[in-house]
Enzyme design. Structure first.
Site, PDB file in Angstrom:
ATOM      1  CG  ASP A 327      36.447  27.259  45.544  1.00  0.00           C
ATOM      2  OD1 ASP A 327      36.575  26.864  45.655  1.00  0.00           O
ATOM      3  OD2 ASP A 327      36.979  28.317  44.508  1.00  0.00           O
ATOM      4  CD  GLU A 370      41.380  27.629  45.374  1.00  0.00           C
ATOM      5  OE1 GLU A 370      40.778  27.054  43.479  1.00  0.00           O
ATOM      6  OE2 GLU A 370      42.360  26.948  46.063  1.00  0.00           O
TER       7      GLU A 370
END
Length: 454
Positions: A327, A370
């Site tokens: 992440d 993301e």
């Protein structure tokens, strides 16, 4: 294999005769008595083959054929022109109009049904490709319109051991194409695996079996989709019919007429380019379906299938599978501060760094937003954690250049690592452990790697 056949003739008796013959072989028969009706029925009824009489009042068969081939909705439908004419100029005119074959009255039943079966097989393949391509268009994976596919400038392989005939064919074809002659069937098969648009085979060759060569072309995965034009002595009916049964796309009578050779070659190359276009669009749509368009990495859909297969293998005694869930830290802040365009630049650059820091066997994936995942076959937890740490250091150690290099952004990532357990075959449980690990990494300071053994 059955098919829907549209019979077009202005003489009722001819229509009924063909209808009876075809119906007896379990074909579905549609009929029309003039050109305009035939065009309307071809568009609405979508026949598999059209048997079209040439000599009709008003709009003759040549005109109807040209109209059919000019229409994107019907140009792929095979057309058999049927006529009492038997002159060379009429055959060439019919082929140049786009017809697939020219049958002379009275119609030879053996040739008729051999031709119908051959063209039905071809139409089935094209229909399947068209249907898949249309599906890609409906869901937006394929765009643009299909242009008309040309039939000139092709690379043609002539397989013939009769030197004079082969040279004569080559000279005639060289006007528009790039012919290559090969007299050795083994070398010809190797050549056919290269960029070839059409194979012309002399089935009456003395030093090799031309029909067997045609069969080998059809059975070889690398060449089975290439069009084959067989040169046959039409007095040898058994050989002629066998050629069509084997799967040659077209036959050319001896002695070879130059005009007919040119017209048939152009037709076959044009059709090959159309099917190539459909296949390429299909391949492109499949690629788009499993690829993230922003980053170029594979997407979640593709990862799921690959991970399921690897987990199943690991659960049955195979090597373990490791998973990294990654992440990008504070990505929302990047979007809010610089805009989504800059956020997209960061995602693209991160994908490049990710792909350059994994092994060839690993599968980097954009999982969503993301969040990224790396599937690592044949990898235990220790090795996966070491690779994860290398990726983290590479990202944090070099700022990202954005806005055409005017700005430098420091980007960090948090990574969760997990590896499959013995007898574990559910991708969900592995993903869950890796996801819990990345959540822990983010909640305990970010820019770190956390591994969960179980």
């Amino acid at each position: 294999m059955s098919a829907r056949i549209l019979v077009v003739d202005d003489i009722e008796a001819n229509v009924r005769l063909l209808e009876a013959k075809l119906s007896a072989e379990y074909y579905e028969v549609l009929t029309a008595s003039d050109g305009p009706t035939a065009l309307a029925m071809a568009a609405s009824e979508k026949p598999d083959i059209i048997l079209l009489d040439v000599m009709m009042p008003g709009m003759d068969g040549f005109q109807v054929c040209r109209r059919l081939k000019d229409d994107p909705e019907t140009r792929h439908v095979p057309v058999l022109l049927v006529t009492a004419l038997d002159g060379r100029s009429d055959r060439v005119a019919g082929l140049e109009a786009g017809a697939d074959e020219f049958l002379t009255k009275p119609i030879d039943d053996v040739m008729l049904f051999a031709r119908v079966r051959s063209l039905t097989r071809l139409k089935t393949v094209i229909d399947e490709l068209r249907e898949r391509e249309a599906s890609g268009r409906r869901i937006g994976l394929i765009g643009g319109a299909a242009g008309r596919m040309g039939g000139t400038g092709g690379r043609i392989l002539i397989v013939d051991d009769q030197e004079r005939q082969a040279r004569r064919l080559s000279v005639e074809l060289a006007i528009e194409h790039r012919p290559v002659i090969e007299s050795d069937p083994e070398k010809a098969l190797m050549t056919a695996r290269g960029p070839v648009d059409l194979i012309i085979v002399n089935t009456g060759a003395k030093t090799f079996d031309g029909l067997r060569f045609c069969a080998q072309v059809r059975s070889d995965e690398a060449t089975r989709n290439l069009p084959v034009l067989a040169i046959v002595d039409f007095d040898e009916r058994e050989r002629l019919v066998k050629a069509l049964e084997i799967g040659v796309n077209d036959v050319l009578a001896k002695p070879v007429d130059p005009g007919e050779l040119a017209a048939r070659a152009k037709t076959q190359i044009r059709r090959k380019r159309y099917t190539d276009y459909l296949r390429n669009n299909l391949d492109h749509s499949l690629e788009l379906a499993v690829t993230d368009q922003l980053t170029g990495l594979h997407n979640r859909r593709y990862m799921t299938g690959q991970l399921e297969a690897l987990m199943a293998r690991a659960a049955h005694g195979g090597d373990p599978v490791a998973l990294l869930v990654i992440d990008i830290d504070h990505f929302k802040k990047i979007n809010d501060s610089f805009g989504h365009d800059v956020g997209d630049e960061v995602l693209r650059e991160f994908a490049v760094r990710l792909a350059s820091n994994v092994r060839a066997i690993d599968l980097p994936v954009r999982y969503g937003g993301e969040e990224f995942v790396i599937v690592m076959p044949d990898t235990d937890l220790t090795a996966a954690r070491r690779i994860a740490e290398r990726i983290r250091l590479h990202v944090a150690g070099s700022p990202f250049r954005v806005m055409n290099g005017r700005e430098l952004l420091n980007v960090t990532i948090s990574i969760g690592v997990a590896a499959s357990l013995p007898a574990e075959d559910r991708p969900y449980t592995l993903l869950k452990r890796a996801d819990e690990a990345v959540y822990e990494a983010k909640s305990t300071g970010r820019n770190k790697v956390i591994a969960h053994a179980a």
